[in-house]
Structures are given as structure tokens and as C-alpha cells.
Design an enzyme around this catalytic site. Structure first.
Site, PDB file in Angstrom:
ATOM      1  N   HIS A 151       0.839  -1.214   0.000  1.00 54.31           N
ATOM      2  CA  HIS A 151       0.000   0.000   0.000  1.00 54.31           C
ATOM      3  C   HIS A 151       0.872   1.261   0.000  1.00 54.31           C
ATOM      4  CE1 HIS A 151      -3.106  -2.635   2.275  1.00 54.31           C
ATOM      5  NE2 HIS A 151      -3.637  -2.385   1.093  1.00 54.31           N
ATOM      6  N   ARG A 170      -1.810  -6.283  -8.435  1.00 51.59           N
ATOM      7  CA  ARG A 170      -0.728  -7.207  -8.074  1.00 51.59           C
ATOM      8  C   ARG A 170      -0.515  -8.268  -9.130  1.00 51.59           C
ATOM      9  NH1 ARG A 170      -3.315  -8.244  -2.280  1.00 51.59           N
ATOM     10  NH2 ARG A 170      -5.070  -8.227  -3.714  1.00 51.59           N
ATOM     11  N   SER A 187      -3.076  -7.619   3.169  1.00 54.85           N
ATOM     12  CA  SER A 187      -3.260  -7.452   4.614  1.00 54.85           C
ATOM     13  C   SER A 187      -3.697  -8.775   5.249  1.00 54.85           C
ATOM     14  CB  SER A 187      -4.317  -6.390   4.893  1.00 54.85           C
ATOM     15  OG  SER A 187      -3.944  -5.160   4.350  1.00 54.85           O
ATOM     16  N   LYS A 210     -17.600  -6.413   8.034  1.00 53.61           N
ATOM     17  CA  LYS A 210     -16.280  -7.037   8.198  1.00 53.61           C
ATOM     18  C   LYS A 210     -15.684  -6.620   9.524  1.00 53.61           C
ATOM     19  CE  LYS A 210     -13.754  -7.430   3.841  1.00 53.61           C
ATOM     20  NZ  LYS A 210     -12.581  -6.838   3.169  1.00 53.61           N
TER      21      LYS A 210
HETATM   22  O1  PNS Z   1      -8.701  -3.094   0.580  1.00 52.61           O
HETATM   23  P1  PNS Z   1      -9.934  -3.639  -0.071  1.00 52.61           P
HETATM   24  O2  PNS Z   1     -10.864  -4.267   0.963  1.00 52.61           O
HETATM   25  O3  PNS Z   1      -9.637  -4.577  -1.209  1.00 52.61           O
HETATM   26  O4  PNS Z   1     -10.710  -2.367  -0.717  1.00 52.61           O
HETATM   27  C1  PNS Z   1     -11.926  -2.509  -1.415  1.00 52.61           C
HETATM   28  C2  PNS Z   1     -12.644  -1.148  -1.482  1.00 52.61           C
HETATM   29  C3  PNS Z   1     -12.859  -0.611  -0.071  1.00 52.61           C
HETATM   30  C4  PNS Z   1     -11.780  -0.174  -2.258  1.00 52.61           C
HETATM   31  C5  PNS Z   1     -14.000  -1.326  -2.221  1.00 52.61           C
HETATM   32  O5  PNS Z   1     -14.733  -2.345  -1.614  1.00 52.61           O
HETATM   33  C6  PNS Z   1     -14.825  -0.052  -2.216  1.00 52.61           C
HETATM   34  O6  PNS Z   1     -14.577   0.833  -3.017  1.00 52.61           O
HETATM   35  N1  PNS Z   1     -15.784   0.042  -1.251  1.00 52.61           N
HETATM   36  C7  PNS Z   1     -16.581   1.232  -1.053  1.00 52.61           C
HETATM   37  C8  PNS Z   1     -18.049   0.977  -1.389  1.00 52.61           C
HETATM   38  C9  PNS Z   1     -18.268   1.082  -2.886  1.00 52.61           C
HETATM   39  O7  PNS Z   1     -18.072   2.129  -3.486  1.00 52.61           O
HETATM   40  N2  PNS Z   1     -18.662  -0.057  -3.484  1.00 52.61           N
HETATM   41  C10 PNS Z   1     -18.896  -0.150  -4.912  1.00 52.61           C
HETATM   42  C11 PNS Z   1     -17.622  -0.488  -5.645  1.00 52.61           C
HETATM   43  S1  PNS Z   1     -17.908  -0.542  -7.391  1.00 52.61           S
END
Ligand code: PNS
Length: 159
Positions: free
Chosen positions: A17, A90, A127, A41
Site C-alpha cells: 500500500h 498485483r 493485509s 467485516k
Molecule cells: O482493501 P480492499 O478491501 O480490497 O478495498 C476494497 C474497497 C474498499 C476499495 C471497495 O470495496 C470499495 O470501493 N468500497 C466502497 C463501497 C463502494 O463504493 N462499493 C462499490 C464499488 S464498485
């Protein structure tokens, strides 16, 4: 002012990150790190703890702002006039889901997503894996910044 957001759960922030945030900080005037709150979560670290760690390990960039958000990422961007999301890729396995989210986000609001190839040193890093390895006593000192390592040891220490 050119702005971008690096979103994620950051539970906890890893060297992968930090690499992406640092590279984004060279391309944009301000990089917003958004800790997206997912109430379904249960994290190892609270959102406030994650924010404190991210602030500590990105302070040297000088143009990184960190905050939590509960809601859609595109709404976060709209409220702050942020036109771009920066994400690390990644491996090919990341691509399917990231492409779906990028296409959904641009369709919802016109916010662009830029993919940055992860430094190969961190291509396997997540993570979740860090937490699993650390839980069983494995060495993750090369995978997370030093303050995160301390926080992990503290949190996972057996009573
Ligand atoms: O670190 P992560 O858990 O892989 O991050 C995923 C994250 C938080 C970037 C993604 O789930 C997100 O953007 N969540 C916010 C809610 C949202 O906008 N959902 C629609 C995505 S198209």
C-alpha cells in the site's frame, strides 16, 4: 489542484500500500487515502487505529490526507471533487474484480480509475496474508512498516 484517492480497508496498511500511495503522491498534488468502512467485516484494527498507522507511515510524503468514509467511493470523490482513483494491480487475479469496480465507478459518476502495477517485491502481499502469517508467529517484518509491525505484535500477543 490535482487530486486522487487511494481507497481500501488497510487492516493494516502494508508495504505494498505504502508503495502505491508514495507513487501516487508524486503524480498528484494531494493524495487522499480513504479507509472505507465495511460494517459487515470485523477488522483486526479499529478504523481509528488504521488511520493513525497510515498517517504515521505516510507523513513523510507531505501531500497525503487520511480519513474514513462510510458509503460509496464515488460519493467520497464527488464530495471532495476527486476525479481519479489510484489502485495497485498485483496480478492478473486482481484484474477481474478491479475492472468491474472501475467500470461501475465510471458508469456511476465519471470518476476514472488508474491502475499502477505493484512493485514485484510485493506482488503476493495482502493485509489478510500478513495477519495470518503474524498470527502464527511468522516473520512479517519485511512486509509492513515498523509501526505496523509493533501494532501487530501488540494486538496478536497471547495473554
Ligand atoms: O482493501 P480492499 O478491501 O480490497 O478495498 C476494497 C474497497 C474498499 C476499495 C471497495 O470495496 C470499495 O470501493 N468500497 C466502497 C463501497 C463502494 O463504493 N462499493 C462499490 C464499488 S464498485
Amino acid at each position: 489542484m490535482r487530486r486522487a484517492v487511494c481507497p481500501g480497508s488497510f487492516d493494516p496498511i502494508t508495504n505494498g500500500h505504502v508503495d502505491i500511495i508514495g507513487r501516487a503522491s508524486k503524480l498528484y498534488d494531494v493524495v487522499h487515502v480513504a479507509v472505507m468502512i465495511n460494517k459487515s467485516k470485523q477488522g483486526l484494527f479499529t478504523v481509528d487505529e488504521r488511520i493513525a498507522l497510515i498517517k504515521e507511515v505516510t507523513a513523510h510524503y507531505g501531500n497525503v490526507e487520511v480519513e474514513a468514509f462510510h458509503g460509496l467511493l464515488v460519493e467520497y470523490c464527488r464530495q471532495r471533487d476527486i476525479p481519479a482513483i489510484v489502485k495497485g494491480l498485483r496480478a492478473v487475479s486482481d484484474f477481474d474484480y478491479e475492472l468491474q469496480m472501475a467500470q461501475m465507478n465510471i458508469g456511476l459518476s465519471g470518476v476514472e480509475t488508474l491502475f499502477v502495477p505493484t512493485n514485484p517485491t510485493y506482488s503476493f502481499l495482502s493485509s489478510s496474508l500478513v495477519k495470518e502469517v503474524a498470527t502464527w508467529g511468522g516473520d512479517v517484518s519485511h512486509l509492513v512498516p515498523e509501526p505496523v509491525l509493533g501494532a501487530l505484535y501488540e494486538r496478536l500477543r497471547k495473554p
